[in-house]
Scaffold this active site. Structure first.
Site, PDB file in Angstrom:
ATOM      1  CB  CYS A  93      -0.956   0.007   1.178  1.00 30.29           C
ATOM      2  SG  CYS A  93      -2.056  -1.409   1.193  1.00 30.29           S
TER       3      CYS A  93
ATOM      4  CG  HIS B   5      -3.253   3.428   2.080  1.00 30.15           C
ATOM      5  ND1 HIS B   5      -3.697   3.022   0.843  1.00 30.15           N
ATOM      6  CD2 HIS B   5      -3.419   2.376   2.910  1.00 30.15           C
ATOM      7  CE1 HIS B   5      -4.103   1.769   0.923  1.00 30.15           C
ATOM      8  NE2 HIS B   5      -3.940   1.358   2.167  1.00 30.15           N
TER       9      HIS B   5
ATOM     10  CG  ASN C  20      -6.961  -0.669   1.276  1.00 32.15           C
ATOM     11  OD1 ASN C  20      -6.200  -0.278   0.392  1.00 32.15           O
ATOM     12  ND2 ASN C  20      -6.524  -1.129   2.437  1.00 32.15           N
TER      13      ASN C  20
HETATM   14  N1  ACO Z   1     -19.263  -8.591   8.730  1.00 29.39           N
HETATM   15  C1  ACO Z   1     -19.800  -8.882   9.921  1.00 29.39           C
HETATM   16  N2  ACO Z   1     -19.080  -9.303  10.967  1.00 29.39           N
HETATM   17  C2  ACO Z   1     -17.752  -9.411  10.800  1.00 29.39           C
HETATM   18  C3  ACO Z   1     -17.124  -9.120   9.589  1.00 29.39           C
HETATM   19  C4  ACO Z   1     -17.935  -8.706   8.526  1.00 29.39           C
HETATM   20  N3  ACO Z   1     -17.435  -8.375   7.311  1.00 29.39           N
HETATM   21  N4  ACO Z   1     -15.797  -9.314   9.723  1.00 29.39           N
HETATM   22  C5  ACO Z   1     -15.583  -9.718  10.987  1.00 29.39           C
HETATM   23  N5  ACO Z   1     -16.780  -9.790  11.644  1.00 29.39           N
HETATM   24  C6  ACO Z   1     -17.038 -10.169  13.034  1.00 29.39           C
HETATM   25  C7  ACO Z   1     -15.941 -11.057  13.598  1.00 29.39           C
HETATM   26  O1  ACO Z   1     -16.162 -12.412  13.255  1.00 29.39           O
HETATM   27  C8  ACO Z   1     -16.078 -10.795  15.065  1.00 29.39           C
HETATM   28  O2  ACO Z   1     -17.163 -11.548  15.556  1.00 29.39           O
HETATM   29  P1  ACO Z   1     -17.086 -12.228  17.022  1.00 29.39           P
HETATM   30  O3  ACO Z   1     -16.950 -11.074  17.975  1.00 29.39           O
HETATM   31  O4  ACO Z   1     -18.364 -12.961  17.102  1.00 29.39           O
HETATM   32  O5  ACO Z   1     -15.866 -13.090  16.982  1.00 29.39           O
HETATM   33  C9  ACO Z   1     -16.473  -9.327  15.146  1.00 29.39           C
HETATM   34  O6  ACO Z   1     -17.009  -9.001  13.852  1.00 29.39           O
HETATM   35  C10 ACO Z   1     -15.334  -8.411  15.466  1.00 29.39           C
HETATM   36  O7  ACO Z   1     -14.232  -8.761  14.613  1.00 29.39           O
HETATM   37  P2  ACO Z   1     -12.868  -7.998  14.679  1.00 29.39           P
HETATM   38  O8  ACO Z   1     -11.946  -8.568  13.660  1.00 29.39           O
HETATM   39  O9  ACO Z   1     -12.395  -7.962  16.088  1.00 29.39           O
HETATM   40  O10 ACO Z   1     -13.357  -6.549  14.229  1.00 29.39           O
HETATM   41  P3  ACO Z   1     -12.597  -5.187  14.321  1.00 29.39           P
HETATM   42  O11 ACO Z   1     -13.383  -4.274  15.139  1.00 29.39           O
HETATM   43  O12 ACO Z   1     -11.150  -5.357  14.645  1.00 29.39           O
HETATM   44  O13 ACO Z   1     -12.712  -4.705  12.823  1.00 29.39           O
HETATM   45  C11 ACO Z   1     -11.383  -4.488  10.842  1.00 29.39           C
HETATM   46  C12 ACO Z   1     -12.087  -5.453  11.789  1.00 29.39           C
HETATM   47  C13 ACO Z   1     -12.416  -3.626  10.169  1.00 29.39           C
HETATM   48  C14 ACO Z   1     -10.643  -5.296   9.794  1.00 29.39           C
HETATM   49  C15 ACO Z   1     -10.408  -3.621  11.673  1.00 29.39           C
HETATM   50  O14 ACO Z   1      -9.567  -4.424  12.452  1.00 29.39           O
HETATM   51  C16 ACO Z   1      -9.580  -2.759  10.815  1.00 29.39           C
HETATM   52  O15 ACO Z   1     -10.079  -1.835  10.199  1.00 29.39           O
HETATM   53  N6  ACO Z   1      -8.267  -2.989  10.764  1.00 29.39           N
HETATM   54  C17 ACO Z   1      -7.396  -2.284   9.868  1.00 29.39           C
HETATM   55  C18 ACO Z   1      -7.142  -3.164   8.745  1.00 29.39           C
HETATM   56  C19 ACO Z   1      -6.939  -2.447   7.462  1.00 29.39           C
HETATM   57  O16 ACO Z   1      -7.350  -1.352   7.221  1.00 29.39           O
HETATM   58  N7  ACO Z   1      -6.309  -3.163   6.598  1.00 29.39           N
HETATM   59  C20 ACO Z   1      -6.132  -2.656   5.299  1.00 29.39           C
HETATM   60  C21 ACO Z   1      -5.025  -3.332   4.684  1.00 29.39           C
HETATM   61  S1  ACO Z   1      -3.554  -2.724   5.211  1.00 29.39           S
HETATM   62  C22 ACO Z   1      -3.431  -1.277   4.610  1.00 29.39           C
HETATM   63  O17 ACO Z   1      -3.974  -0.941   3.612  1.00 29.39           O
HETATM   64  C23 ACO Z   1      -2.630  -0.437   5.410  1.00 29.39           C
END
Ligand code: ACO
Length: 321
Positions: free
Chosen positions: A111, A248, A278
């Protein structure tokens, strides 16, 4: 001597996929995706390749700059999702657009790829080796997604963005920072095809993107403001001196967190991830092209770019538009 961006271009696949569309394929909802990420839709390839999208973005950047393909001296393609291991995407683009006079090669910093490519072009031009460069960030990440992993596949979109830069007399790039943290690379990874020769056979055919979302989130919110501050310090500017922060487009909450840490209002952080998701290395030039097309980038403005992603790689660039 420095460099200035004088043209921008972008290209997206035809197929727009909303969160509701994804909810028909997996257990997710528009509400969950919007609340956690800010993403409402993204464009996914139905056959468009990285090279094709990149070529289109490059043609549009050249047109916007008022330049011909034959004038390009350096062609850099930032991508982590090429169709071909050989030849590189930049050489495919070169053939597609007719930039026969350019030296063309790829660069992969995920990225942060576009940002690192911009800095590479800057170094070449600053050293007097080339006078201009066409730089493109392009991805079809949808082919690297595990479409059963709802925590990851909902984040990404496909697309390309390009800029044409050339040597300028006054200060175009005012300061930049560039860092890598390979020791933490495991938090966001994707395996390539495994070793397969007469003496060793690895069963792996290549993997899917695996991500520890929380770790990536924490990394971005902590390291990116520091990288922007470092670039600002080199430019002898304060956060409030910047007119626009083109970051980004990973996640709306990450961008809000960075704005808060810098003490700058969110209105200076334009966003298009709600519509395109993204797009990894394409994200910054795609947004630049959108802002340019909308007349929001005016000559003399101070703009800060920042990219961050797998590697881990991250950095920032402060420039005069
Ligand atoms: N829809 C519904 N529920 C979901 C989904 C979905 N798409 N994905 C995960 N869940 C559920 C999980 O199973 C979990 O359920 P549980 O509590 O019953 O186990 C719950 O939601 C919470 O999951 P987490 O993974 O803990 O959710 P979090 O609040 O951390 O959000 C996310 C996840 C959005 C990916 C967050 O961690 C994030 O934004 N991280 C940054 C990642 C990023 O931006 N990466 C981009 C690539 S890298 C880059 O470009 C820099």
């Amino acid at each position: 001597m420095s460099i200035r961006i004088i043209g921008t271009g972008s290209a997206l696949p035809e197929r727009c996929v909303t969160n509701d569309d994804l909810a028909k394929l997996m257990d997710t909802s528009d509400e969950w995706i919007r609340e956690r990420t800010g993403i409402g839709s993204r464009y996914l390839s139905t056959g468009e390749t990285v090279a094709y999208l990149a070529g289109k973005a490059c043609e549009r950047a050249l047109e916007n700059a008022g330049k011909e393909a034959e004038e390009v001296e350096l062609l850099l393609a930032a991508t982590c999702s090429p169709e071909m291991a050989l030849p590189c995407t930049a050489c495919q683009i070169q053939a597609q657009i007719g930039a026969g006079g350019a030296a063309a090669f790829d660069l992969n910093a995920a990225c942060a790829g576009f940002l690192f490519a911009l800095h590479t072009a800057y170094a070449y031009i600053e050293a007097g080796i080339y006078k201009n460069a066409l730089i493109v960030g392009a991805e079809v990440l949808s082919k690297l997604m595990d479409w059963t992993d709802r925590g990851t596949c909902i984040l990404f979109g496909d697309g390309a963005g390009a800029v044409f830069v050339e040597k300028c007399g006054e200060s175009g790039i005012l300061g930049f920072s560039q860092h890598s943290d390979g020791a933490r690379g495991g938090v966001l990874s994707c395996a390539a095809r495994g070793l397969h020769n007469p003496y060793f056979k690895d069963a792996s055919e290549g993997g899917f993107v695996r991500m520890d979302g929380r770790e990536v989130f924490a990394f971005a919110v902590r390291q990116v403001p520091a990288a922007i501050s470092e670039a600002l310090e080199k430019a002898r500017l304060r956060p409030e001196d910047v007119d626009l922060y083109v970051l980004h487009q990973a996640n709306k909450r990450i961008i809000e967190g960075i704005a808060k840490r810098l003490g700058v209002g969110p209105e200076k952080f334009p966003i298009n991830l709600d519509r395109v998701g993204n797009t990894s290395s394409a994200a910054i030039p795609l947004l630049l092209d959108e802002l340019n097309g909308a007349g929001r980038l005016r000559r003399g403005m101070t703009v800060a770019l920042s990219g961050f992603g797998a590697g881990l790689t991250y950095g920032a660039c402060v420039l005069k538009w």
